[in-house]
Write an enzyme that holds these catalytic residues in place. Structure first.
Site, PDB file in Angstrom:
ATOM      1  N   SER A  96       0.841  -1.204   0.000  1.00 25.37           N
ATOM      2  CA  SER A  96       0.000   0.000   0.000  1.00 25.37           C
ATOM      3  C   SER A  96       0.875   1.253   0.000  1.00 25.37           C
ATOM      4  O   SER A  96       1.653   1.449  -0.924  1.00 25.37           O
ATOM      5  CB  SER A  96      -0.962  -0.039   1.192  1.00 25.37           C
ATOM      6  OG  SER A  96      -2.014   0.892   1.033  1.00 25.37           O
ATOM      7  N   ASP A 220      -9.783  -4.915  -4.905  1.00 27.39           N
ATOM      8  CA  ASP A 220      -9.237  -3.867  -4.035  1.00 27.39           C
ATOM      9  C   ASP A 220     -10.074  -2.589  -4.158  1.00 27.39           C
ATOM     10  O   ASP A 220     -10.170  -1.999  -5.232  1.00 27.39           O
ATOM     11  CB  ASP A 220      -7.778  -3.588  -4.435  1.00 27.39           C
ATOM     12  CG  ASP A 220      -6.993  -2.842  -3.372  1.00 27.39           C
ATOM     13  OD1 ASP A 220      -7.595  -1.997  -2.685  1.00 27.39           O
ATOM     14  OD2 ASP A 220      -5.789  -3.101  -3.242  1.00 27.39           O
ATOM     15  N   HIS A 248      -7.966  -5.358  -0.701  1.00 29.26           N
ATOM     16  CA  HIS A 248      -6.685  -4.713  -0.412  1.00 29.26           C
ATOM     17  C   HIS A 248      -5.812  -5.589   0.491  1.00 29.26           C
ATOM     18  O   HIS A 248      -4.591  -5.517   0.435  1.00 29.26           O
ATOM     19  CB  HIS A 248      -6.948  -3.361   0.250  1.00 29.26           C
ATOM     20  CG  HIS A 248      -5.764  -2.449   0.291  1.00 29.26           C
ATOM     21  ND1 HIS A 248      -4.970  -2.197  -0.805  1.00 29.26           N
ATOM     22  CD2 HIS A 248      -5.229  -1.720   1.317  1.00 29.26           C
ATOM     23  CE1 HIS A 248      -3.998  -1.345  -0.471  1.00 29.26           C
ATOM     24  NE2 HIS A 248      -4.139  -1.051   0.807  1.00 29.26           N
TER      25      HIS A 248
END
Length: 268
Positions: A96, A220, A248
């Site tokens: 991320s 995601d 995610h």
């Protein structure tokens, strides 16, 4: 084994250092800590790798100065850790927000010992929409997140966790994950959200000259799968693996596949 490494005067970051062999450096996402890589830390050292998990400034056990939550400074912190530990032939993995920080590190510090890059659900090259980049949140969406952090940080992070997963996770897991986010320092959480809103890492992609593995969940909702097309085009030597049953949180939702893909990539 844990290290505290000074990255600038009076600022130290915490580094978990487990196992022996080729170093694997992990950079976590917003707003958690290196502990999010629990299931990599317990598995990869069994295969002859050295797990190195960095708590970015403001998170986990690291110091939390008022400033320095832009990608350049975070990348400089990574460089200080890599230099202090005298790492060689290392793989760098960013999840991320950790993804664009890893890429910025390669762009800014050409004298690095990184031989492979792994991007996991990366918030790269840009987390927010901009001209000729229609992917991700509008900047106003991040403004709303910041506003909610200032009003009710636990509530906002609980809602964020609800968007994180495609699969149903246990109540106990969701409580643990929320707690992990709440360990982040409040001002660091806000300032990092501002960096996610404002940073544009598209120009950095051309600086990635190492084999790169892109792992990304098809469902995601935080870093849309569309990001991967830009990453794939911008990073010359890259391979994309889609995770059909993940949002995610692919490192938790399809843990075994994540670890298998990482090991396969490292052995190529």
């Amino acid at each position: 084994m844990g290290h505290y490494i000074e990255v600038e005067p009076n600022v130290k970051v915490f580094v978990e250092d487990i196992g022996e062999g080729k170093p694997l450096i992990f950079i976590h996402g917003w707003p958690v800590s290196h502990k999010m890589f629990e299931y990599q830390q317990t598995e990869l050292p069994k295969h002859g790798y050295r797990f190195i998990g960095i708590d970015l400034r403001g998170y986990g056990k690291s110091d939390a100065p008022w400033s320095g939550y832009d990608y350049d400074t975070m990348a400089s912190d990574v460089h200080a850790v890599v230099t202090k530990l005298e790492l060689q032939d290392a793989a760098l993995a960013g999840f991320s927000m950790g993804g664009p920080i890893a890429i910025r590190y390669l762009a800014n510090h050409k004298d690095n010992p990184i031989s492979q890059l792994i991007l996991l659900g990366a918030a790269a090259p840009s987390f927010t929409q901009r001209e000729e980049y229609p992917y991700g949140l509008e900047k106003s969406g991040v403004d709303d997140i910041i506003s909610n952090l200032k009003k009710d940080r636990p509530g906002m992070l609980k809602d964020f966790g609800g968007m994180f997963f495609h699969q149903d996770m246990s109540d106990a897991f969701n409580e643990w994950f929320l707690h992990l986010g709440l360990t982040g320092t409040p001002h660091a959480t806000i300032h990092s959200a501002e960096a996610l809103r404002d940073e544009d890492g598209r120009v950095d992609l051309a600086s990635v000259h190492v084999p790169t593995l892109i792992l990304h969940g098809k469902h995601d909702e935080i870093c849309p799968f569309d990001f991967t097309s830009v990453l794939k085009e911008g990073i010359a030597e890259s391979k994309l693996v889609a995770f059909e049953n993940s949002g995610h949180g692919l490192v938790f939702e399809e843990t075994e596949k994540v670890n298998q893909e990482i090991l396969k990539f490292l052995q190529t």
